[in-house]
Write an enzyme that holds these catalytic residues in place. Structure first.
Site, PDB file in Angstrom:
ATOM      1  N   PRO A 296     -48.040  -2.252 -34.772  1.00 26.61           N
ATOM      2  CA  PRO A 296     -48.580  -0.948 -35.143  1.00 26.61           C
ATOM      3  C   PRO A 296     -47.449   0.049 -35.421  1.00 26.61           C
ATOM      4  O   PRO A 296     -46.433   0.059 -34.726  1.00 26.61           O
ATOM      5  CB  PRO A 296     -49.382  -0.529 -33.911  1.00 26.61           C
ATOM      6  CG  PRO A 296     -49.631  -1.792 -33.164  1.00 26.61           C
ATOM      7  CD  PRO A 296     -48.466  -2.669 -33.436  1.00 26.61           C
ATOM      8  N   GLU A 297     -47.623   0.867 -36.449  1.00 21.93           N
ATOM      9  CA  GLU A 297     -46.626   1.871 -36.781  1.00 21.93           C
ATOM     10  C   GLU A 297     -47.124   3.250 -36.355  1.00 21.93           C
ATOM     11  O   GLU A 297     -48.209   3.387 -35.789  1.00 21.93           O
ATOM     12  CB  GLU A 297     -46.303   1.782 -38.274  1.00 21.93           C
ATOM     13  CG  GLU A 297     -45.790   0.389 -38.632  1.00 21.93           C
ATOM     14  CD  GLU A 297     -45.367   0.208 -40.084  1.00 21.93           C
ATOM     15  OE1 GLU A 297     -45.046   1.202 -40.761  1.00 21.93           O
ATOM     16  OE2 GLU A 297     -45.349  -0.949 -40.544  1.00 21.93           O
TER      17      GLU A 297
ATOM     18  N   LYS B  51     -43.440   4.872 -31.845  1.00 21.91           N
ATOM     19  CA  LYS B  51     -44.411   3.793 -31.661  1.00 21.91           C
ATOM     20  C   LYS B  51     -44.811   3.637 -30.194  1.00 21.91           C
ATOM     21  O   LYS B  51     -45.430   2.641 -29.819  1.00 21.91           O
ATOM     22  CB  LYS B  51     -43.830   2.480 -32.186  1.00 21.91           C
ATOM     23  CG  LYS B  51     -43.510   2.505 -33.674  1.00 21.91           C
ATOM     24  CD  LYS B  51     -42.947   1.173 -34.124  1.00 21.91           C
ATOM     25  CE  LYS B  51     -42.549   1.198 -35.589  1.00 21.91           C
ATOM     26  NZ  LYS B  51     -42.013  -0.110 -36.040  1.00 21.91           N
TER      27      LYS B  51
ATOM     28  N   ARG C  83     -36.735  -8.549 -41.998  1.00 18.68           N
ATOM     29  CA  ARG C  83     -38.164  -8.671 -42.276  1.00 18.68           C
ATOM     30  C   ARG C  83     -38.404  -8.544 -43.775  1.00 18.68           C
ATOM     31  O   ARG C  83     -37.554  -8.079 -44.524  1.00 18.68           O
ATOM     32  CB  ARG C  83     -38.946  -7.595 -41.511  1.00 18.68           C
ATOM     33  CG  ARG C  83     -38.747  -7.652 -40.010  1.00 18.68           C
ATOM     34  CD  ARG C  83     -39.545  -6.599 -39.281  1.00 18.68           C
ATOM     35  NE  ARG C  83     -40.963  -6.888 -39.309  1.00 18.68           N
ATOM     36  CZ  ARG C  83     -41.897  -6.084 -38.788  1.00 18.68           C
ATOM     37  NH1 ARG C  83     -41.523  -4.954 -38.216  1.00 18.68           N
ATOM     38  NH2 ARG C  83     -43.163  -6.394 -38.844  1.00 18.68           N
TER      39      ARG C  83
END
Length: 276
Positions: A2-3, A53, A262
């Protein structure tokens, strides 16, 4: 993972369920926090604040629960008496009279003195908070122009919480696309106009994602594509997770490459790499 927008939306839901209410029971799965659960039981929840976060759940009596969802963590609010999700691991549960706030699967949970939260290793290193109402475009620009960021690649910086708090993998692809900047560039390679566009895109897209539950695409275009039967996962973004599909603007195929550990998605035409 989750951001920032997802964490803030979760904080909104938790605040609506918990703030101002007395915790009838606080349960921690980690045995090291068991005694903290006993101490917090009976206390009133004063505030719930997202930071980057992470989530800060403040109780009366001077204690705050710090939690970070990491990759698989997830908050949920269920009715009192309902069963938790059968396949997810409950890490923290806060019971009130009507509801239970549950944190599943998160590996980072601590109980700290509220007065010392600012000294927490994660919190003290956070960059500018894009979802803070007081944050302006000028403040974002001033922060990202600091010399310490100059020689670092944008692909890596946009995953560094010291750069822009709350930005993660989908937001970095979307921010760079809207700013028309190649992901291979460094801050030092950007001209003044590009740095302004980067600040503007970061602020606007993060806030739009929060307001729309995850849409970073142009809202008119997203609505049009939804009307044509596109699934949410396909119309929500400009380029993220659209490898091989045509760019919404120029029809060039979106590409994916591994940068900063990523996958990052970008349009070779719209993000042509023109800098100074």
């Amino acid at each position: 993972m989750p951001e920032g927008p997802e964490i803030k939306r979760a904080a909104d839901s938790l605040a609506a369920a918990l703030v101002g209410k007395r915790a009838l029971l606080v349960e921690f799965a980690p045995l090291s926090l068991y005694e903290h659960g006993r101490a917090l039981t009976g206390k009133t929840i004063l505030d719930i604040t997202p930071r980057g976060k992470a989530m800060l759940t403040q109780f009366e009596g001077g204690k705050t629960i710090y939690s970070h969802n990491q990759l698989y963590g997830e908050w949920d609010v269920i009715a009192n008496g309902a069963r938790p999700h059968p396949t997810k691991q409950v890490r923290l549960a806060i019971h009130t009279g009507a509801e239970i706030a549950i944190l599943y699967s998160a590996s980072s949970i601590e109980v700290l003195p509220t007065a010392r939260i600012g000294a927490h290793n994660y919190i003290q290193k956070l960059g500018v908070e894009l979802l803070d109402d007081a944050t302006t475009e000028a403040r974002v620009l001033a922060h990202i122009e600091q010399p310490r960021f100059g020689r670092k690649s944008l692909a890596g910086l946009l995953l560094d919480q010291a750069f822009l708090a709350g930005v993660g993998n989908y937001l970095r692809s979307e921010i760079l696309f809207v700013a028309r900047i190649t992901p291979n560039a460094s801050m030092a390679e950007l001209n003044r106009d590009q740095r302004r566009e980067l600040a503007r895109a970061a602020l606007a897209l993060t806030r739009q994602s929060y307001q729309t539950a995850g849409i970073t695409n142009d809202l008119t275009l997203a609505d049009h594509l939804r009307g044509r039967g596109w699934a949410f996962g396909r119309y929500r973004h400009w380029v993220f997770d659209r490898d091989g599909e045509p760019c919404h603007i120029c029809k060039t195929k979106v590409q994916r490459q591994n940068l900063g550990g990523r996958g990052i998605y970008w349009c070779p035409s719209c993000q042509s790499g023109r800098t100074k």
